[in-house]
Design a protein around this motif. Structure first.
Motif, PDB file in Angstrom:
ATOM      1  N   MET A   1       0.838  -1.210   0.000  1.00 22.74           N
ATOM      2  CA  MET A   1       0.000   0.000   0.000  1.00 22.74           C
ATOM      3  C   MET A   1       0.869   1.255   0.000  1.00 22.74           C
ATOM      4  O   MET A   1       1.951   1.289   0.585  1.00 22.74           O
ATOM      5  CB  MET A   1      -0.888   0.022   1.248  1.00 22.74           C
ATOM      6  CG  MET A   1      -1.823  -1.169   1.372  1.00 22.74           C
ATOM      7  SD  MET A   1      -3.145  -1.159   0.161  1.00 22.74           S
ATOM      8  CE  MET A   1      -4.170   0.155   0.809  1.00 22.74           C
ATOM      9  N   GLY A   2       0.379   2.298  -0.684  1.00 21.38           N
ATOM     10  CA  GLY A   2       0.994   3.619  -0.581  1.00 21.38           C
ATOM     11  C   GLY A   2       2.112   3.857  -1.558  1.00 21.38           C
ATOM     12  O   GLY A   2       1.880   4.208  -2.710  1.00 21.38           O
ATOM     13  N   THR A   3       3.340   3.634  -1.114  1.00 23.43           N
ATOM     14  CA  THR A   3       4.519   3.883  -1.939  1.00 23.43           C
ATOM     15  C   THR A   3       5.556   2.795  -1.702  1.00 23.43           C
ATOM     16  O   THR A   3       5.463   2.019  -0.739  1.00 23.43           O
ATOM     17  CB  THR A   3       5.161   5.240  -1.599  1.00 23.43           C
ATOM     18  OG1 THR A   3       5.565   5.220  -0.214  1.00 23.43           O
ATOM     19  CG2 THR A   3       4.192   6.391  -1.847  1.00 23.43           C
ATOM     20  N   ILE A   4       6.560   2.743  -2.601  1.00 26.22           N
ATOM     21  CA  ILE A   4       7.696   1.852  -2.373  1.00 26.22           C
ATOM     22  C   ILE A   4       8.759   2.674  -1.662  1.00 26.22           C
ATOM     23  O   ILE A   4       9.512   3.422  -2.276  1.00 26.22           O
ATOM     24  CB  ILE A   4       8.245   1.292  -3.699  1.00 26.22           C
ATOM     25  CG1 ILE A   4       7.151   0.547  -4.467  1.00 26.22           C
ATOM     26  CG2 ILE A   4       9.415   0.346  -3.427  1.00 26.22           C
ATOM     27  CD1 ILE A   4       7.605   0.011  -5.810  1.00 26.22           C
ATOM     28  N   ASP A   5       8.802   2.547  -0.361  1.00 27.07           N
ATOM     29  CA  ASP A   5       9.779   3.280   0.438  1.00 27.07           C
ATOM     30  C   ASP A   5      10.501   2.308   1.354  1.00 27.07           C
ATOM     31  O   ASP A   5      10.307   1.087   1.270  1.00 27.07           O
ATOM     32  CB  ASP A   5       9.092   4.403   1.231  1.00 27.07           C
ATOM     33  CG  ASP A   5       7.936   3.880   2.087  1.00 27.07           C
ATOM     34  OD1 ASP A   5       7.863   2.648   2.319  1.00 27.07           O
ATOM     35  OD2 ASP A   5       7.114   4.697   2.533  1.00 27.07           O
ATOM     36  N   GLN A   6      11.325   2.851   2.221  1.00 27.51           N
ATOM     37  CA  GLN A   6      12.099   2.000   3.106  1.00 27.51           C
ATOM     38  C   GLN A   6      11.196   1.145   3.993  1.00 27.51           C
ATOM     39  O   GLN A   6      11.471  -0.029   4.228  1.00 27.51           O
ATOM     40  CB  GLN A   6      13.038   2.848   3.983  1.00 27.51           C
ATOM     41  CG  GLN A   6      13.983   2.047   4.869  1.00 27.51           C
ATOM     42  CD  GLN A   6      14.935   1.162   4.064  1.00 27.51           C
ATOM     43  OE1 GLN A   6      15.181   1.406   2.885  1.00 27.51           O
ATOM     44  NE2 GLN A   6      15.472   0.129   4.696  1.00 27.51           N
ATOM     45  N   TYR A   7      10.088   1.725   4.418  1.00 23.76           N
ATOM     46  CA  TYR A   7       9.153   0.983   5.262  1.00 23.76           C
ATOM     47  C   TYR A   7       8.590  -0.217   4.499  1.00 23.76           C
ATOM     48  O   TYR A   7       8.532  -1.337   5.021  1.00 23.76           O
ATOM     49  CB  TYR A   7       8.016   1.903   5.708  1.00 23.76           C
ATOM     50  CG  TYR A   7       6.931   1.214   6.498  1.00 23.76           C
ATOM     51  CD1 TYR A   7       7.103   0.905   7.839  1.00 23.76           C
ATOM     52  CD2 TYR A   7       5.734   0.860   5.885  1.00 23.76           C
ATOM     53  CE1 TYR A   7       6.109   0.255   8.552  1.00 23.76           C
ATOM     54  CE2 TYR A   7       4.732   0.206   6.577  1.00 23.76           C
ATOM     55  CZ  TYR A   7       4.924  -0.094   7.924  1.00 23.76           C
ATOM     56  OH  TYR A   7       3.931  -0.729   8.627  1.00 23.76           O
TER      57      TYR A   7
ATOM     58  N   LYS B   1      24.310   0.982   8.673  1.00 24.92           N
ATOM     59  CA  LYS B   1      23.072   1.587   8.186  1.00 24.92           C
ATOM     60  C   LYS B   1      22.915   1.378   6.688  1.00 24.92           C
ATOM     61  O   LYS B   1      21.823   1.054   6.199  1.00 24.92           O
ATOM     62  CB  LYS B   1      23.076   3.081   8.519  1.00 24.92           C
ATOM     63  CG  LYS B   1      21.761   3.781   8.232  1.00 24.92           C
ATOM     64  CD  LYS B   1      21.797   5.219   8.713  1.00 24.92           C
ATOM     65  CE  LYS B   1      20.456   5.907   8.458  1.00 24.92           C
ATOM     66  NZ  LYS B   1      20.453   7.312   8.946  1.00 24.92           N
ATOM     67  N   VAL B   2      23.997   1.550   5.952  1.00 19.82           N
ATOM     68  CA  VAL B   2      23.946   1.354   4.502  1.00 19.82           C
ATOM     69  C   VAL B   2      23.686  -0.118   4.176  1.00 19.82           C
ATOM     70  O   VAL B   2      22.897  -0.437   3.271  1.00 19.82           O
ATOM     71  CB  VAL B   2      25.266   1.818   3.842  1.00 19.82           C
ATOM     72  CG1 VAL B   2      25.338   1.363   2.384  1.00 19.82           C
ATOM     73  CG2 VAL B   2      25.388   3.331   3.930  1.00 19.82           C
ATOM     74  N   MET B   3      24.312  -1.007   4.903  1.00 21.76           N
ATOM     75  CA  MET B   3      24.119  -2.441   4.649  1.00 21.76           C
ATOM     76  C   MET B   3      22.676  -2.864   4.935  1.00 21.76           C
ATOM     77  O   MET B   3      22.101  -3.665   4.184  1.00 21.76           O
ATOM     78  CB  MET B   3      25.094  -3.253   5.502  1.00 21.76           C
ATOM     79  CG  MET B   3      26.570  -3.064   5.078  1.00 21.76           C
ATOM     80  SD  MET B   3      27.736  -3.950   6.124  1.00 21.76           S
ATOM     81  CE  MET B   3      27.378  -5.630   5.654  1.00 21.76           C
ATOM     82  N   GLU B   4      22.088  -2.313   5.999  1.00 13.38           N
ATOM     83  CA  GLU B   4      20.687  -2.616   6.307  1.00 13.38           C
ATOM     84  C   GLU B   4      19.766  -2.055   5.227  1.00 13.38           C
ATOM     85  O   GLU B   4      18.760  -2.671   4.880  1.00 13.38           O
ATOM     86  CB  GLU B   4      20.311  -2.039   7.676  1.00 13.38           C
ATOM     87  CG  GLU B   4      20.956  -2.775   8.838  1.00 13.38           C
ATOM     88  CD  GLU B   4      20.667  -2.102  10.167  1.00 13.38           C
ATOM     89  OE1 GLU B   4      20.127  -0.955  10.148  1.00 13.38           O
ATOM     90  OE2 GLU B   4      20.961  -2.698  11.212  1.00 13.38           O
ATOM     91  N   TYR B   5      20.139  -0.887   4.717  1.00 10.96           N
ATOM     92  CA  TYR B   5      19.370  -0.264   3.645  1.00 10.96           C
ATOM     93  C   TYR B   5      19.444  -1.105   2.366  1.00 10.96           C
ATOM     94  O   TYR B   5      18.445  -1.317   1.678  1.00 10.96           O
ATOM     95  CB  TYR B   5      19.910   1.149   3.384  1.00 10.96           C
ATOM     96  CG  TYR B   5      19.235   1.874   2.228  1.00 10.96           C
ATOM     97  CD1 TYR B   5      18.118   2.672   2.444  1.00 10.96           C
ATOM     98  CD2 TYR B   5      19.734   1.768   0.928  1.00 10.96           C
ATOM     99  CE1 TYR B   5      17.506   3.340   1.388  1.00 10.96           C
ATOM    100  CE2 TYR B   5      19.133   2.426  -0.133  1.00 10.96           C
ATOM    101  CZ  TYR B   5      18.022   3.210   0.107  1.00 10.96           C
ATOM    102  OH  TYR B   5      17.424   3.870  -0.930  1.00 10.96           O
TER     103      TYR B   5
END
Length: 617
Positions: A132-138, A213-217
């Motif tokens: 739903m909504g957008t393709i974002d980090q969430y 943080k980058v690796m998790e992203y």
């Protein structure tokens, strides 16, 4: 002939009990067991209450079917199945799998969600992820199941994950379609209008750096890129302003026109591009095999093991090849029963056998796959050879009985004259010889005697030899020299008939040798065709994986990830080597079908040779 049982409504395919255990529903298995058509399998996954079922109903061409639900609870439990005729592919079934909503807080079991996701990947040829909504980090974080795939799915029986396994995932994993619902933003990136696919690719771009943080992203993005190099995106506006819970009852005219158009484009894409489900190795499966595949995977999960693609293929091949042997055997038996009217001549029976054997082999080849060392094909060769010999024996027996009955009928008048002493009167031998010649002539002219005609006549004349000699010696009208000459003629006639009997049996032996040769050649021919087909499927699989990998490498290079691109180059080279090996691989291994046949037909030869030897004195 391919056949399928289509469904008016969906049924539960894989049940998810309250304790989190999974099992295949026997009702769904019965439906799939009747489906011999290739299946295009489309599965949809995503968080609960995101409208997955609505899209699947549209793919089925129905307004109702998969339950939409109207509360905040996850409405679909387990995996539901709907098997319908494919709208575009003739003699193909479209199998829709609607999965239980992921992330239902009432379950409290994330592992259960992981298995549902893994099964959707394993069973589908196209995987739709609905959000739903957008393709974002969430949204990407919610798709964390993709980061666990190497722990949930094994390529081979080894417990260790190898980097080479990633290539196998590429060959096997489904096309990935991201469906974004209630999308309200403009499709623009840095002020430039982009396509839906470009929007997805932008969301999956990797960041440079090695920080935590980058690796998790990067992790979920990298997994999607690795496992699903063939990707597609659809964005859908909100269908109605309110009353989403009543979507099943809202008339088409009240649904946003843009949403309707997007649904049509989505369905068209699925219909046109989704490929039939295939096993690792490129073998296309039908509905029956899909059911077996699901059972294998669910059984592995229930036992605490991780589903293994190689094990599933091996298990499937064992079942299908065993069934293929039985099916080929039954086909041959049915065809031979329909086409043979005993007694038959050796050549006629052989010709029918050759046609039925060829058809039976085709039946076997159509169903069998991965028959290593032709283990199951050898079983077919043996079984058909034994059936053929049994039919030959039966044909001989029918011929034997018919010929004996015919001779008994034709000799009745002579037997009566013998009892009345007609042949012991002066001139009786000449009358006896005339009557016997007439009887033999009538016997030869009688149709449909079969392959024992000369043998039975030789045996009959041999039994009558003492009788004829007694009548000859009692003849008063013949001199001793005339009797001697007549006796010599009697022996010559009998010898001539024995020679005809030998020729008849030798003809049978010669035909058996020709049958052996023809069977061997037909088996080798069909085996070559089968191996060529399997080679072509493997090459297609490897070429698809190579094309996907090269496309992904180019995208990685454009973002400046040189190191990752170099690692991918190693995989590309490995795939190219596999492709070369597949092209160069020998088609036919050294299979001694002739040896198998000789060991079976030797019994028939021994019997025939025994007859010839016994009467060859």
């Amino acid at each position: 002939m391919a056949s399928a049982v289509y469904m008016q409504t969906p049924v539960c395919f894989i049940e998810n009990s309250s304790d989190g255990s999974l099992r295949v529903n026997p009702v769904a298995m019965d439906i799939l067991a009747s489906n011999n058509e290739p299946v295009v399998v489309v599965a949809i996954v995503g968080l609960y209450r995101t409208g997955k079922s609505y899209l699947m109903n549209r793919l089925a061409g129905k307004a109702h079917g998969f339950s939409l639900g109207s509360t905040v609870e996850s409405h679909t439990k387990g995996i539901w199945m709907w098997c319908v005729p494919h709208p575009l592919k003739l003699n193909h079934s479209l199998v829709l799998l609607d999965t239980e909503g992921l992330g239902d807080v009432t379950k409290g079991d994330q592992k259960n969600d992981s298995w549902i996701f893994a099964l959707a990947v394993l069973l589908s040829s196209t995987l739709v992820y609905n959000s739903m909504g957008t393709i974002d980090q969430y949204a990407l974080e919610k798709l964390h199941f993709v980061t666990e795939l190497t722990e949930l799915i094994k390529v081979n029986a080894s417990d260790d994950f190898h980097e080479d396994d990633e290539i196998e995932y590429l060959k096997f994993f489904p096309t990935f379609v991201w469906s974004v619902r209630d999308f309200s933003l403009e499709l623009k990136i840095e002020g430039k209008v982009v396509s839906q696919d470009e929007y997805l690719e932008h969301a999956l771009l990797l960041k440079k750096g090695n920080s935590k943080k980058v690796m998790e992203y990067n992790l979920p993005r990298q997994c999607i890129r690795n496992f699903f190099p063939k990707r597609k995106c659809f964005v859908f506006v909100r269908p109605v302003g309110s009353n989403l819970h009543a979507m099943e009852t809202i008339p088409e005219c009240q649904i946003d026109e843009s949403f309707t158009q997007e649904c049509q484009q989505f369905c068209r894409y699925i219909y046109e591009t989704s490929q039939p489900k295939s096993l690792k190795g490129g073998h296309i499966i039908n509905g029956r095999m899909l059911g077996v595949l699901a059972t294998n995977y669910v059984s592995s999960i229930a036992s605490g093991a991780v589903p293994c693609m190689d094990d599933a293929v091996t298990s499937m091949a064992r079942l299908e090849n065993s069934a293929a042997v039985l099916q080929a055997s039954a086909y041959y038996r049915q065809q031979m029963e329909q086409l043979t009217e005993m007694p038959m001549e050796t050549k006629d029976l052989s010709d029918i056998h050759g046609k039925c054997e060829k058809g039976a082999l085709q039946v076997f080849m159509q169903r069998s796959f991965k028959d290593h060392n032709q283990e199951y094909q050898k079983q077919v060769v043996c079984d058909l050879a034994h059936q053929y010999l049994d039919i030959c024996v039966k044909n001989e027996q029918v011929s034997l009985e018919k010929c004996q009955q015919l001779l008994q009928s034709l000799s009745t008048e002579m037997d009566q004259k013998l009892q009345e002493g007609v042949y012991t009167r002066p001139g009786g031998y000449r009358l006896y010889a005339e009557d016997r010649n007439t009887m033999v002539s009538n016997y030869h002219s009688a149709p449909g005697k079969g392959i024992k005609a000369e043998v039975v006549l030789a045996d009959f004349l041999k039994q009558k030899q003492v009788e004829a000699d007694t009548i000859l010696q009692a003849e008063k009208k013949l001199s001793e020299s005339e009797k001697k000459l007549a006796s010599e003629i009697e022996k010559a006639v009998l010898m001539e008939q024995l020679n005809k009997a030998r020729e008849e049996e030798l003809l049978k032996l010669k035909q058996l040798r020709q049958d052996e040769q023809r069977t061997n050649e037909e088996n080798l021919r069909q085996m070559k065709v089968k191996m060529l087909e399997e080679r072509e499927e493997m090459l297609k699989e490897q070429e698809r994986a190579l094309e996907s990998l090269m496309t992904e490498q180019q995208a990685i290079l454009e973002r400046g990830f040189q190191e990752k691109a170099e690692l991918m180059e190693e995989q590309i080279q490995q795939l190219r080597e596999q492709e070369q090996q597949t092209r160069a691989g020998g088609l036919v291994s050294s299979i001694d079908f002739m040896g198998i046949l000789r060991s079976i037909f030797n019994v028939a030869r021994a019997l025939a040779t025994g007859f010839v030897g016994a009467d060859g004195e």
